[in-house]
Design a protein around this motif. Structure first.
Motif: not given
Length: 381
Positions: A33-43
């Motif tokens: 598996y190749e993992i990518t994190y998609y962040l919604q509220n990084a601010d």
């Protein structure tokens, strides 16, 4: 060829949901598996150590474009990212915003869309607008998610609805590296010395962000009652101080503010749990708190609110108390738990159910089953 997994979370910080999601993803087979994190509220503020740890693991990080606000712009951003990178699996951990993510994944042609619930109620007042939002998002989640996962039965019923979860859902317990938390006297003595805790002094502990739903004001009252019987003790509240003023105010009213430590967010939780003598956890509501799993791995006695799901109990030195009981009664129960021999506690049941390596294997089976077949999720357990 590696399968591409998009893990959707709010941000990278040491909160229960985020830690659970990162634990799942980081223990998957890196050759598959190749993992990518998609962040919604990084601010809202990241834990830089956790960010670096994620990057060092070989995972990628994508941050949602916040130049435009609203659900429609969020949907467009998600679709853009998903279509561009052609993910095989989307695994989303963002409470009811999972509805937007599942819709985006469906529009993007992603066949395997997993909504994962970690909450059994919203951490704010459920207003009419929120109830409408929840109703719509639940429709989206149930319509577009190919797999419905939850950390507990209560969490599953809250997100998907009782009928939908009982028919199509599956429980995946929050996992930890149990060996990392294994209790040893040497680690305990070293950490207590570092904290300045003397040999006979009791250290009462709590792990979790400081805010209303964690009920630390009541914990302060319990601690005050305990001090009446045993003045040689301190209380440590380890976690982000989102709303610490009510706790500080109550401590001053009770004249015990010098006995309470609030060091903020810590990255040495496994060692702190060794140093604690008991964990008191009077939350107003919880799904399956990672902190309680970690505490049990360290054989720590735990006194827990009955508003926390009973599915979190694996060790014999975990007791539940109604929040309707007085602080005095809670203090009495805490002292009874303190009398137990910590080193004799058997954690086999915890290891069997919550060791992250075993849970990662289960998740791998779910991913593989979903990728190559189209069964009911229960057939992938």
């Amino acid at each position: 060829m590696k399968k591409k997994v998009l893990v959707v979370i709010q941000l990278l910080r040491r909160g229960g949901i985020e830690i659970a999601a990162v634990n799942f993803a980081s223990h998957l087979n890196k050759d598959k598996y190749e993992i990518t994190y998609y962040l919604q509220n990084a601010d809202e503020g990241q834990d830089e150590d956790l960010v670096q740890s994620v990057l060092n693991s070989g995972a990628k990080i994508i941050v949602r474009d916040h130049s435009k606000q609203g659900y429609l712009s969020g949907l467009k951003d998600a679709v853009k990212i998903m279509k561009k990178n052609k993910y095989d699996i989307v695994h989303s951990h963002v409470v009811f915003y999972n509805g937007i993510i599942m819709l985006a994944a469906k529009i993007s042609g992603i066949k395997k869309r997993i909504a994962h619930s970690h909450a059994r109620m919203w951490n704010r007042k459920e207003t009419l607008p929120f109830k409408l939002y929840r109703f719509i998002m639940r429709i989206f989640i149930n319509a577009f998610a190919t797999d419905k996962l939850a950390c507990s039965t209560a969490a599953g019923c809250y997100m998907f609805g009782k009928k939908a979860f009982e028919k199509h859902g599956q429980i995946i317990l929050n996992g930890i590296e149990t060996k990392k938390y294994a209790f040893t006297q040497a680690t305990r003595e070293k950490k207590r010395q570092e904290l300045g805790i003397t040999g006979s002094e009791l250290l009462i502990g709590h792990i979790g962000s400081v805010y209303k739903i964690k009920n630390q004001v009541f914990l302060t009252e319990i601690f005050s009652e305990m001090l009446k019987s045993e003045p040689n003790m301190e209380l440590m509240l380890a976690g982000e101080k989102f709303d610490s003023q009510p706790v500080e105010k109550k401590a001053k009213e009770l004249g015990i503010d010098e006995k309470i430590r609030m060091p903020g967010q810590r990255n040495d939780i496994s060692e702190l749990l060794q140093a604690f003598d008991i964990l008191i956890f009077p939350s107003l509501v919880e799904a399956l708190p990672v902190a309680l799993i970690e505490a049990q791995a360290a054989k720590l006695p735990c006194l827990v609110s009955d508003r926390v799901t009973s599915e979190v109990k694996f060790n014999e030195n975990v007791e539940f108390m109604p929040l309707e009981e007085s602080a005095e009664k809670w203090a009495e129960k805490a002292f009874a738990l303190l009398a137990q021999n910590r080193e004799k506690i058997n954690i086999t049941q915890l290891t069997d159910h919550c060791d992250i390596y075993r849970i990662a294997q289960k998740l791998d089976k779910i991913y593989t089953c979903l990728l190559y077949t189209s069964p009911s999720p229960r057939d992938c357990s």
